[in-house]
Enzyme design. Sequence first.
Site, PDB file in Angstrom:
ATOM      1  N   LYS A  74     -13.220   5.678  12.040  1.00 18.62           N
ATOM      2  CA  LYS A  74     -11.871   5.921  11.419  1.00 18.62           C
ATOM      3  C   LYS A  74     -11.072   7.736  11.749  1.00 18.62           C
ATOM      4  O   LYS A  74     -10.514   7.351  11.852  1.00 18.62           O
ATOM      5  CB  LYS A  74     -11.798   5.799  10.374  1.00 18.62           C
ATOM      6  CG  LYS A  74     -12.095   4.068   9.789  1.00 18.62           C
ATOM      7  CD  LYS A  74     -11.992   3.107  10.600  1.00 18.62           C
ATOM      8  CE  LYS A  74     -12.227   2.111   9.881  1.00 18.62           C
ATOM      9  NZ  LYS A  74     -11.809   1.045   8.668  1.00 18.62           N
TER      10      LYS A  74
ATOM     11  N   GLU B  31       1.251  -1.213  -0.027  1.00 20.09           N
ATOM     12  CA  GLU B  31      -0.063  -0.579   0.080  1.00 20.09           C
ATOM     13  C   GLU B  31       0.857   1.512  -0.125  1.00 20.09           C
ATOM     14  O   GLU B  31       0.377   2.353  -0.682  1.00 20.09           O
ATOM     15  CB  GLU B  31      -1.153  -0.023   1.200  1.00 20.09           C
ATOM     16  CG  GLU B  31      -2.076  -0.856   1.517  1.00 20.09           C
ATOM     17  CD  GLU B  31      -2.919  -0.726   2.183  1.00 20.09           C
ATOM     18  OE1 GLU B  31      -4.016  -1.736   2.916  1.00 20.09           O
ATOM     19  OE2 GLU B  31      -2.532  -0.369   3.337  1.00 20.09           O
TER      20      GLU B  31
HETATM   21  C1  5RP Z   1      -4.997  -2.964   4.817  1.00 13.99           C
HETATM   22  C2  5RP Z   1      -5.829  -1.202   5.457  1.00 13.99           C
HETATM   23  C3  5RP Z   1      -6.995  -1.370   4.999  1.00 13.99           C
HETATM   24  O1  5RP Z   1      -7.550   0.205   4.103  1.00 13.99           O
HETATM   25  C4  5RP Z   1      -7.285  -1.223   6.609  1.00 13.99           C
HETATM   26  O2  5RP Z   1      -7.204  -2.016   7.364  1.00 13.99           O
HETATM   27  C5  5RP Z   1      -8.666  -1.050   6.716  1.00 13.99           C
HETATM   28  O3  5RP Z   1      -9.565  -1.405   6.193  1.00 13.99           O
HETATM   29  P1  5RP Z   1     -11.387  -1.927   5.904  1.00 13.99           P
HETATM   30  O4  5RP Z   1     -11.667  -1.202   5.659  1.00 13.99           O
HETATM   31  O5  5RP Z   1     -10.923  -2.964   5.772  1.00 13.99           O
HETATM   32  O6  5RP Z   1     -11.933  -1.440   7.820  1.00 13.99           O
HETATM   33  O7  5RP Z   1      -4.797  -0.830   5.665  1.00 13.99           O
HETATM   34  O8  5RP Z   1      -3.805  -3.650   5.842  1.00 13.99           O
END
Ligand code: 5RP
Length: 219
Positions: A121, A103
């Site tokens: 978040k 990422e």
């Molecule tokens: C994966 C990530 C994801 O973007 C993060 O964990 C968010 O996940 P979700 O959309 O399932 O809440 O960084 O490595």
Amino acid sequence: MMQDELKKAVGWAALKYIPLGTIVGVGTGSTIAHFIDALATIRNNIKGVVSSSEVSTEKLKSLGILLFDLNDVDSLDIYVDGTDEINSNMQMIKGGGAALTREKVIAAVARQFICIADISKQVQILGHFPLPVEVIPMARAWVTRELINLTGGLPKYRHGVVTDNGNIILDIHHLHILDAITLENIINNIPGVVTVGLFARRRADIALISNPQGIKVMS
Ligand code: 5RP
């Protein structure tokens, strides 16, 4: 609204930011799974995608979306990804899905990073969510000691998880991150660390945050 409905709403909302005729960087996670469903509806109007994980790759393939290797792509207009935490400076903690290294690479290449997230978040101070660090397996104990000394947090080994790159994850608990860029640099400098899941030096350019009232745009 349930959290997954908020994730779906923001996943689909990201579609209008996708420039047609280009290659799109695609992140990982349950929010991004909704974005991929949305992206499939315009698959004939984009060149294809670069994927940040094996999980996303499988879903993209199953929906007939053309995949490119990042090494065959000179530049990337846009990268869309979720997050585990985001602050008002659009700095993030990522890596809950263990895909942080790929990422971060794709985010670095992309001209524009769009973060999509539900309201849960959004935080004032990063660090309530344990900070993921990808580490090469033989360095696990040493890096754990260093992380305790350098951050004051408590690293915990994420049992049973091997990253797409064959490494392990340490999650640092009990952090209260006031200077994310400095902490990102400190952790990245420990020998054996592949990547820390702090996205502060390369933060999001736009964040779409869904809440029951609609989508808030931060830029
Ligand atoms: C994966 C990530 C994801 O973007 C993060 O964990 C968010 O996940 P979700 O959309 O399932 O809440 O960084 O490595």
